[in-house]
Design a protein around this motif. Structure first.
Motif, short mmCIF file in Angstrom:
data_model
loop_
_atom_site.label_atom_id
_atom_site.label_comp_id
_atom_site.label_asym_id
_atom_site.label_seq_id
_atom_site.Cartn_x
_atom_site.Cartn_y
_atom_site.Cartn_z
N THR A 194 -3.70 16.83 -1.29
CA THR A 194 -4.39 15.56 -1.57
C THR A 194 -3.41 14.40 -1.44
N VAL A 195 -3.79 13.40 -0.68
CA VAL A 195 -2.94 12.22 -0.51
C VAL A 195 -3.63 11.01 -1.15
N ASN A 196 -2.80 10.06 -1.53
CA ASN A 196 -3.30 8.84 -2.16
C ASN A 196 -2.77 7.62 -1.43
N ILE A 197 -3.62 6.61 -1.30
CA ILE A 197 -3.23 5.30 -0.76
C ILE A 197 -3.64 4.28 -1.81
N THR A 198 -2.68 3.57 -2.37
CA THR A 198 -2.95 2.70 -3.51
C THR A 198 -2.38 1.31 -3.28
N CYS A 199 -3.19 0.30 -3.59
CA CYS A 199 -2.73 -1.09 -3.57
C CYS A 199 -2.86 -1.64 -4.99
N GLU A 200 -1.75 -1.77 -5.67
CA GLU A 200 -1.76 -2.21 -7.06
C GLU A 200 -2.27 -3.64 -7.20
N LYS A 201 -1.95 -4.50 -6.25
CA LYS A 201 -2.32 -5.91 -6.35
C LYS A 201 -3.83 -6.12 -6.31
N THR A 202 -4.52 -5.43 -5.40
CA THR A 202 -5.97 -5.62 -5.26
C THR A 202 -6.77 -4.67 -6.13
N GLY A 203 -6.16 -3.57 -6.56
CA GLY A 203 -6.88 -2.59 -7.36
C GLY A 203 -7.62 -1.55 -6.55
N TYR A 204 -7.59 -1.66 -5.23
CA TYR A 204 -8.27 -0.69 -4.37
C TYR A 204 -7.37 0.53 -4.13
N TYR B 272 0.87 -1.17 0.00
CA TYR B 272 0.00 0.00 0.00
C TYR B 272 0.91 1.23 0.00
N VAL B 273 0.94 1.93 -1.11
CA VAL B 273 1.82 3.10 -1.25
C VAL B 273 1.02 4.35 -0.91
N MET B 274 1.58 5.20 -0.05
CA MET B 274 0.83 6.37 0.43
C MET B 274 1.72 7.61 0.48
N THR B 275 1.09 8.77 0.31
CA THR B 275 1.80 10.05 0.37
C THR B 275 1.35 10.83 1.60
N MET B 276 1.90 12.03 1.79
CA MET B 276 1.64 12.81 3.00
C MET B 276 1.09 14.19 2.65
N PRO B 277 0.25 14.77 3.52
CA PRO B 277 -0.18 16.16 3.31
C PRO B 277 0.93 17.13 3.69
N TYR B 278 0.76 18.39 3.33
CA TYR B 278 1.75 19.40 3.72
C TYR B 278 1.19 20.24 4.87
N ALA B 279 2.10 20.85 5.62
CA ALA B 279 1.70 21.74 6.72
C ALA B 279 1.78 23.17 6.23
N HIS B 280 0.73 23.94 6.52
CA HIS B 280 0.66 25.33 6.04
C HIS B 280 0.51 26.27 7.23
N CYS B 281 1.41 27.26 7.30
CA CYS B 281 1.37 28.25 8.37
C CYS B 281 1.06 29.61 7.78
#
Length: 671
Positions: free
Chosen positions: A489-499, A465-474
């Motif tokens: 916008t962050v994404n969580i992706t599992c290539e094997k299951t397609g979800y 499950y590959v995932m990214t992070m949001p940024y902090a804004h001051c």
């Protein structure tokens, strides 16, 4: 002797006395034990005798992360021993050739490549070294069911393959031949000292039960509860009967105690490895939900510092090289802050057991959202880690009696990159990644961008499950109230299951009310089909709506009850920390900040940063490259990988507990 092994002398008449038969059986058993001892000595001598070597040379071995390492390989009848040096003092591992197949492997690179592998994808490794070592020398992680090997040239590779074929097919003959060629004089001395440890090594790998073992190995590696033939089994049933019971008893009543004692070997005690001492965290600041905990009124004194800082920067500038004032610092390192995501790692334990792929993705998203509600009061930024700085901690899972270990290291200073690795093999997951921290100045606001990704792996399923992070804004640096938010916008992706899942962290609009603070919205999808909608706030309640049924329910809510169920975090005992571990490295800065002594905090921070700059200059003058302690960078992809990662599924029959020592996460095994 052959007649005795056949059961009885043919010329002994049926009327012979039972005493004669009993004496005959004793002679048989004596010869049988001597034959077993001889076979044992032959096998042990091939391992312990340095002169019993089929072949030895440097070979390149490919690790699980597709990087290569050079090891000293010693081929003996039946085994391939791997060492870090030709002195044979740093044992890495032992490949059991009787379970292996050998095949040439095509390769684009120079040299000659071949592969040793188990056809049923079982382990090819012995779990103890030739001297009883329980843990091999530290090297890159190696595959469990195969080994890819590269020789320097085709001629060397062909020679190794021929030698391995010989060792694979003719191990018994090799043992006998090599020992008889002038090596038998060492048998008595070497076998006595190494018998127990090496027998434990092979017995732990169930060699004694294999039908395909060569004859010499079958002679010795019989478990104490098995028998060489039917007559042995029958004799053992009468083990408790005494010879003094008279001649009227059956000839099978002879006690087999002496033979059983010969076979009753005990595995050696495992090497006592001192684990790192962890202590439960005594204090933890969670912060409150809503905007109040994310704002800060700047004093007049600190405003002057901000104006001084702003004179150094311009809109759009990267702030990674700008020295920030200490009053905005949170008294802990960024490596420590990255561990905030694992106080609810039990959600990942549940996800690893979930059979339904959709529910598994939902549990992963729930765990991801659980890492944000912990926040310091006010607008605070953690320390920028020093190059080579490390941080270790762990969480104990009461339900599964397991541990989640977290290891992080600052692997680069310019640009600032932090690499981390998380492991809980018993519960079936690990996570790795690296973050490049960048800051951008926009006039009245700035953003801290976390560029990178994390990769969560469920070990028993082979899912990533590959995932990214949001940024902090001051915002509100020049005018207004200084406020910290999360965006992007962050994404969580599992290539094997397609979800996949997409989550948008929304900044508060200019005319927004309190309800529009910390808002998120998201979707969970299978391919392009939207299955569920997420709505709520990242520091409070999030609801999920099923697209098919239209039913909405609470998906995640960090209530006081939920916060009470946080896994307790344990950090390394201060006295056992390395000088470059976060808590010890920044101790003087942290002490000054907690005492509200900004002058002293600035001074101590300057000392650390100046030492880092001095070290960088010295390395540049000497032409030296910085070498990371715990992580390696892939030369092709640029990704950072933990050097000692173990991604094998948990083996409940052999694996006991995970532990950590000096930054290496290891597993205690029964054998």
């Amino acid at each position: 002797e052959s007649k005795l092994f056949n059961g009885s002398e043919k010329d002994i008449s049926q009327s012979s006395s039972k005493l004669t038969k009993k004496e005959s059986l004793k002679v048989q058993k004596k010869n049988y034990r001597e034959e077993k001892k001889r076979a044992t000595k032959e096998l042990l001598s091939t391992i312990t005798d340095p002169s019993v070597i089929v072949m030895a040379d440097w070979l390149k071995i490919r690790g699980t992360l597709k990087s290569w390492t050079k090891l000293w390989c010693v081929l003996k009848p039946g085994v391939l021993l791997l060492y870090k040096t030709p002195k044979n003092d740093q044992w890495v591992g032992t490949v059991l050739l009787n379970v292996c197949e050998l095949i040439e492997r095509p390769s684009k690179k120079d040299g000659f490549c071949f592969k040793l592998f188990h056809p049923l994808e079982q382990t090819i490794w012995a779990t103890k070294g030739p001297k009883g070592e329980a843990v091999g020398a530290i090297t890159l992680p190696l595959p469990s069911s195969y080994l890819i090997i590269r020789a320097a040239s085709e001629s060397d590779g062909r020679c190794w393959m021929d030698a391995l074929e010989l060792a694979l097919k003719c191990s018994s003959l090799l043992k006998r031949t090599m020992i008889r060629e002038g090596k038998e004089h060492d048998l008595n001395s070497s076998a006595d000292s190494t018998h127990v440890s090496f027998y434990g090594l092979l017995r732990a790998n169930n060699l004694h039960s294999g039908e395909n073992l060569p004859e010499i190995e079958r002679h010795h590696f019989k478990d104490q509860d098995t028998y060489s033939d039917k007559s042995d089994k029958e004799n053992d049933h009468d083990h408790e009967e005494s010879d003094n019971d008279g001649l009227g008893k059956s000839e099978e009543s002879d006690s087999d105690t002496s033979e059983r004692q010969d076979d009753s070997y005990v595995d050696p005690e495992p090497i006592d490895i001192k684990e790192t001492t962890y202590l439960e965290q005594s204090h933890e600041e969670l912060g409150e939900a809503g905007e109040a905990a994310q704002t800060e009124e700047v004093s007049e004194e600190n405003k002057s510092l901000i104006w001084t800082l702003l004179k150094q920067v311009r809109p759009g500038m990267d702030l990674s090289k700008v020295v920030l004032p200490t009053f905005i610092l949170e008294p802990r390192s960024f490596l420590d802050k990255l561990s905030d995501y694992y106080y609810h790692a039990d959600f990942l334990s549940e996800a690893a057991l979930e059979e339904n792929a959709y529910n598994r993705m939902k549990k992963v998203v729930k765990w991801y959202l659980s890492g944000f509600y912990k926040k310091p009061k006010g607008l605070k930024k953690p320390y920028n880690p020093i190059l080579g700085e490390t941080f270790r901690c762990m969480w104990i899972h009461p339900r599964t009696n397991s541990k989640t270990f977290y290891i992080a290291e600052q692997v680069s200073h310019h640009p600032p990159i932090s690499a981390f690795y998380v492991s809980n093999r018993k519960d079936g997951f690990c996570l790795s990644g690296s973050i490049l921290a960048k800051s951008k100045f926009y006039g009245n606001s700035l953003s801290a961008i976390l560029d990178g990704e994390g990769r969560l792996t469920f070990l028993n399923r082979g899912e990533d499950y590959v995932m990214t992070m949001p940024y902090a804004h001051c915002k509100g640096i020049l005018y207004g109230t200084m406020t910290l938010e999360l965006g992007g916008t962050v994404n969580i992706t599992c290539e094997k299951t397609g979800y996949s899942a997409t989550i948008e962290f929304k900044l508060k609009p200019f005319l927004g009310n309190n309800d529009s603070v910390n808002q998120i919205s998201g979707k969970i999808k299978l391919g392009k089909e939207v299955l569920a909608i997420l709505e709520g706030h990242w520091d409070s309640e999030v609801t999920i709506s099923d697209k098919k049924t239209g039913v909405s329910e609470t998906f995640w809510n960090p209530t006081s009850d939920m916060k009470q169920r946080r896994l307790p975090r344990y950090t390394v005992k201060f006295e056992e920390q390395d000088d470059f571990e976060s808590e010890k490295l920044w101790q003087q800065v942290t002490k000054a900040i907690n005492n509200k002594d900004q002058t002293e905090a600035t001074h101590e921070k300057y000392i650390l940063e100046e030492a880092q700059r001095k070290s960088a200059k010295e390395r540049k003058l000497k032409g030296e490259e910085w070498t990371c302690k715990l992580f390696d960078q892939d030369s092709v992809t640029g990704e950072w990988h933990y050097k000692y990662a173990d991604t094998r599924p948990w083996d409940p029959l052999n694996d006991m507990i995970q532990f950590e020592k000096d930054g290496t996460i290891q597993t205690k095994v029964r054998h």
